[in-house]
Write an enzyme that holds these catalytic residues in place. Structure first.
Site, PDB file in Angstrom:
ATOM      1  N   GLU A  22     -13.273 -10.248  21.610  1.00 13.43           N
ATOM      2  CA  GLU A  22     -12.276 -10.882  20.410  1.00 13.43           C
ATOM      3  C   GLU A  22     -11.118 -10.125  19.738  1.00 13.43           C
ATOM      4  O   GLU A  22     -11.383  -8.756  19.474  1.00 13.43           O
ATOM      5  CB  GLU A  22     -13.186 -11.322  19.180  1.00 13.43           C
ATOM      6  N   HIS A  38     -11.524 -15.525  18.827  1.00 16.21           N
ATOM      7  CA  HIS A  38     -13.040 -15.153  19.126  1.00 16.21           C
ATOM      8  C   HIS A  38     -13.348 -15.751  20.556  1.00 16.21           C
ATOM      9  O   HIS A  38     -14.160 -16.625  20.796  1.00 16.21           O
ATOM     10  CB  HIS A  38     -13.683 -15.780  18.226  1.00 16.21           C
TER      11      HIS A  38
HETATM   12  O1  TA6 Z   1     -18.076 -12.266  16.429  1.00 14.20           O
HETATM   13  C1  TA6 Z   1     -19.229 -11.822  16.323  1.00 14.20           C
HETATM   14  C2  TA6 Z   1     -20.079 -12.801  15.437  1.00 14.20           C
HETATM   15  O2  TA6 Z   1     -19.200 -12.650  13.998  1.00 14.20           O
HETATM   16  C3  TA6 Z   1     -21.425 -12.791  15.161  1.00 14.20           C
HETATM   17  O3  TA6 Z   1     -21.979 -11.933  14.254  1.00 14.20           O
HETATM   18  C4  TA6 Z   1     -21.856 -14.275  15.338  1.00 14.20           C
HETATM   19  O4  TA6 Z   1     -22.092 -14.548  14.208  1.00 14.20           O
HETATM   20  C5  TA6 Z   1     -20.722 -14.875  16.038  1.00 14.20           C
HETATM   21  O5  TA6 Z   1     -19.698 -14.120  15.750  1.00 14.20           O
HETATM   22  C6  TA6 Z   1     -20.652 -16.222  16.137  1.00 14.20           C
HETATM   23  O6  TA6 Z   1     -20.349 -16.683  14.820  1.00 14.20           O
HETATM   24  P1  TA6 Z   1     -20.374 -18.618  14.529  1.00 14.20           P
HETATM   25  O7  TA6 Z   1     -20.117 -18.571  13.273  1.00 14.20           O
HETATM   26  O8  TA6 Z   1     -19.619 -19.051  15.449  1.00 14.20           O
HETATM   27  O9  TA6 Z   1     -21.894 -18.743  14.928  1.00 14.20           O
END
Ligand code: TA6
Length: 290
Positions: free
Chosen positions: A264, A163
């Site tokens: 990601e 991510h």
């Molecule tokens: O990858 C995008 C995502 O799933 C968004 O929906 C947002 O929630 C982001 O990840 C960050 O997630 P986190 O749990 O690190 O706040």
């Protein structure tokens, strides 16, 4: 063992002319610091979380939030969180447990080409018996490979994500290339669409693209292009929280959405991995500045 003792123990085992263990600035994170002819970098032992990647002659490629928690047990905001062994908010905690646990440093390898590889492992019993291993190579590119082995007696449906938060000059001058024609799901308004060859950002963006292709991030503000390649990844996620969501995140500055975009490498949503007992799966993201 406290953080300082952990750092001393790790240095006694692995320190070299390109590797040293220390504590990430203003944090309680035991961290592996890498410096070689290709780049500088840093990996937190907590979460096996890459915190920094600075290619020689370039500026930082990864974005770390200035408001991030920087101590266990809370997730780090920025860098390269590992979403494992699930992706998303169901179940909790969001994006799984891998990023909020200490991993084991198992090897530090100086490769023949002068790059450095850091190896970390994690074994869990819940929600299934799984072994994870992460290999991060700091070389001409930054290479992150996450491997999962199903050690249980039954199949496990794995969802995962590398991510990565990329540092950019200004989101309104940032464009994504390489996803043209891909089926996509907008997770903000729950609609489906087909991706354009090139797109920019005008609002909260949280899209899953069913694509195996490489992606180029064009950062016109800093006149930089970042190539994001991947292996064994059937979906890519592109995310920018924009204004309202940034204000709702306590570990993220209200204005920091201007200077980041997440691209990601994932296997999530309709592309999860069915892992039979004893079988393994690995996913890789490769990052380089063009
Ligand atoms: O990858 C995008 C995502 O799933 C968004 O929906 C947002 O929630 C982001 O990840 C960050 O997630 P986190 O749990 O690190 O706040």
């Amino acid at each position: 063992m406290n953080t300082q003792e952990m750092v001393q123990d790790l240095n006694s085992k692995f320190q070299s002319d390109s590797i040293r263990f220390g504590i990430w600035e203003n944090s309680d994170l035991p961290t592996i610091f890498v410096a070689n002819k290709y780049c500088q970098g840093a990996v937190s032992v907590f979460g096996a979380h890459v915190l920094s990647y600075i290619p020689a002659g370039q500026q930082e490629v990864l974005m770390m939030s200035k408001a991030s928690h920087l101590a266990a047990p809370k997730a780090i905001r920025g860098g390269i969180p590992l979403c494992w062994p699930w992706f998303g908010g169901d179940p909790q905690p969001t994006h799984g447990t891998g990023r909020i646990q200490f991993w084991n440093v198992t090897a530090v390898i100086r490769e023949a080409d002068g790059s450095d590889t850091i190896c970390l492992t994690l074994s869990i019993e819940e929600p299934h018996r799984l072994d994870a291993s992460l290999k991060v190579n700091f070389g001409k590119k930054l290479s992150i490979t996450l491997n999962t082995v199903n050690q249980g007696d039954t199949a496990f449906v794995l969802a995962e994500g590398i991510h990565t938060y990329f540092s950019i000059g200004e989101i309104s001058q940032c464009f994504i290339h390489g996803l043209g024609g891909a089926k996509a799901e907008n997770r903000v308004d729950n609609t489906e669409f087909v991706a354009a060859d090139t797109f920019g950002f005008e609002a909260e963006t949280d899209n899953i693209y069913y694509s195996t292709s490489a992606i180029t991030i064009e950062d016109r503000a800093w006149n930089r292009k970042i190539l994001v390649e991947k292996l064994n990844s059937n979906t890519s996620v592109v995310w920018n929280p924009w204004i309202a969501k940034s204000q709702r995140m306590p570990d993220f500055g209200d204005e920091e959405y201007h200077n980041m975009v997440c691209v990601e490498a994932t296997n999530c949503a309709g592309a999860k991995i069915e892992l039979a007992p004893g079988r393994a799966h690995s996913i890789t993201q490769l990052i380089s500045v063009l």
